[in-house]
Design an enzyme around this catalytic site. Structure first.
Site, short mmCIF file in Angstrom:
data_model
loop_
_atom_site.label_atom_id
_atom_site.label_comp_id
_atom_site.label_asym_id
_atom_site.label_seq_id
_atom_site.Cartn_x
_atom_site.Cartn_y
_atom_site.Cartn_z
N ARG A 57 -16.70 -4.20 -18.09
CA ARG A 57 -17.30 -2.91 -17.92
C ARG A 57 -16.41 -2.25 -16.68
O ARG A 57 -16.06 -1.37 -16.82
CB ARG A 57 -18.91 -3.00 -17.45
CG ARG A 57 -19.33 -1.67 -17.30
CD ARG A 57 -20.84 -1.75 -16.96
NE ARG A 57 -21.53 -0.50 -16.49
CZ ARG A 57 -22.14 -0.41 -15.16
NH1 ARG A 57 -22.33 -1.53 -14.51
NH2 ARG A 57 -22.67 0.50 -14.78
N HIS A 110 -14.59 1.10 -17.39
CA HIS A 110 -15.10 2.52 -16.53
C HIS A 110 -13.66 2.76 -15.76
O HIS A 110 -13.59 4.15 -15.44
CB HIS A 110 -16.22 2.17 -15.74
CG HIS A 110 -17.47 2.24 -16.30
ND1 HIS A 110 -18.51 2.84 -15.92
CD2 HIS A 110 -17.78 1.76 -17.75
CE1 HIS A 110 -19.68 2.52 -16.73
NE2 HIS A 110 -19.20 2.07 -17.81
N TRP A 136 -28.11 -6.06 -25.77
CA TRP A 136 -27.79 -5.55 -26.93
C TRP A 136 -28.03 -6.80 -28.16
O TRP A 136 -28.26 -6.45 -29.23
CB TRP A 136 -26.64 -4.86 -26.94
CG TRP A 136 -26.29 -3.54 -26.39
CD1 TRP A 136 -26.78 -2.24 -26.87
CD2 TRP A 136 -25.86 -3.34 -25.07
NE1 TRP A 136 -26.55 -1.33 -25.82
CE2 TRP A 136 -25.94 -1.83 -24.78
CE3 TRP A 136 -25.57 -4.22 -23.99
CZ2 TRP A 136 -25.55 -1.24 -23.36
CZ3 TRP A 136 -25.09 -3.63 -22.77
CH2 TRP A 136 -25.02 -2.14 -22.64
#
Length: 358
Positions: free
Chosen positions: A115, A119, A258
């Site tokens: 991540r 990002h 998820w």
């Protein structure tokens, strides 16, 4: 190598078996004949971020020079030209520490490092040439305080000891190398890497709003990703990173994983998106979906947009049916993302690092 990868998956399965409904089994399980299985499924005994889409002085690019004073200022400076072996050593250091704290999330820093790299790269604007992984400007406020980057301090802090051990590598290169390492060590595809990013100061920070908003739908996704130069197929391929990690109510506001194996890279994000029945979660947090069967998984509104849009859904179906196709396309598009806006030296080559634990 095959035996090593199997042993690693077995170890991860044991480590996650005590965590509710989260077990990590070999990808081979869902490649067997007959019913195609998820890489892991909920325990039978179970009951009924802004988007995490999705992750000092440094070397002067690939082959650049780093001047290191030894034993104080009186020592003769040592000149080092970083080579592949030097970067492999950094990779190995990161890999060795990924699972050092079993109480962190699902036992691995891998997802949050992906991540961070995502990002740091996803702020790129092709029209202005600003943003992207070149600069590591998330080190500074206000970019570090942007809602989309909530929780990423954990990833940046995790890498500080690595930076201290290898001071010649720029933060910009380190963050991307960490993302590459995390993907490969979590059983993902090979991700070619090349160094050459240079750190920049606070003046290069990008404005808020350049990263995807999890509450939005397909028009928003296209606006965000087209700005970087991606097409519809690439948007869906990048979304497969949601096989990894989870959302946190105290960070993005959303909550839950998820997939059932959040520390193993598979195509389960697409499979679950298509095969499970999803309903709105009844809680005090922002709107998100939960799977009707176990209520232990979640999908974001922007995730559901991938099957509500006809063009996006075609690619979701292709990746759900073919893990190798997903791995191939994901590798290509994540390399593209990680290199957006980076002024690499002419004829610089990409390297492939040898996994340590995968």
């Amino acid at each position: 190598m095959a035996a090593s990868r199997t042993a690693t998956r077995t170890l991860r399965a044991l480590r996650t078996s005590t965590r509710p409904a989260l077990t990590a089994a070999p990808r081979a399980a869902f490649r067997q004949g007959g019913r195609r299985l998820y890489s892991s499924e909920p325990a039978k005994s179970g009951g009924s971020n802004i988007w995490a889409w999705a992750i000092g002085a440094g070397a002067l690019g690939a082959g650049g020079l780093w001047y290191l004073n030894q034993d104080g200022a009186s020592a003769t400076p040592k000149v080092v030209a970083p080579k592949f072996e030097d970067y492999q050593a950094v990779y190995n250091e990161i890999a060795s520490r990924l699972e050092e704290k079993e109480d962190y999330d699902d036992g691995s820093y891998g997802p949050v490092l992906v991540r961070l790299a995502w990002h740091a790269s996803g702020t790129y604007d092709k029209e202005t040439g600003t943003g992207g992984s070149n600069g590591a400007t998330m080190r500074f406020a206000p970019e570090s305080d942007h809602g989309a980057n909530a929780g990423l301090k954990a990833a940046r802090d995790f890498l500080e000891p690595v930076k201290a051990k290898f001071p010649w590598i720029s933060y910009s290169d380190l963050w991307i190398l960490a993302g590459v390492c995390a993907i490969q060590e979590m059983q993902g595809p090979t991700i070619p890497y090349r160094p050459g990013r240079q750190d920049r100061d606070v003046a290069a920070c990008t404005p808020d709003g350049r990263l995807p908003d999890a509450t939005q739908a397909q028009d928003h996704l296209r606006n965000i990703f087209y700005r970087m130069g991606f097409n519809d197929q690439e948007i869906v391929a990048l979304a497969g990173a949601h096989a990894l990690g989870r959302c946190h109510a105290d960070r993005s506001g959303f909550d839950g994983p998820w997939t059932f194996s959040p520390t193993v890279m598979t195509n389960d994000f697409y499979r679950l998106l298509l095969d499970e029945k999803w309903q709105w979660k009844k809680w005090n947090g922002p709107k998100q979906y939960e799977d009707k069967k176990t209520k232990s998984l979640m999908m974001l509104p922007a995730d559901m947009a991938l099957i509500q849009d006809k063009t996006f859904k075609q690619w979701v179906q292709k990746y759900a049916a073919d893990n190798e196709l997903f791995f191939q396309d994901f590798s290509n598009v994540i390399v593209k993302l990680f290199e957006l806006g980076v002024p690499f030296a002419e004829n610089s080559e990409r390297w492939v690092f040898k996994p340590v634990n995968a």
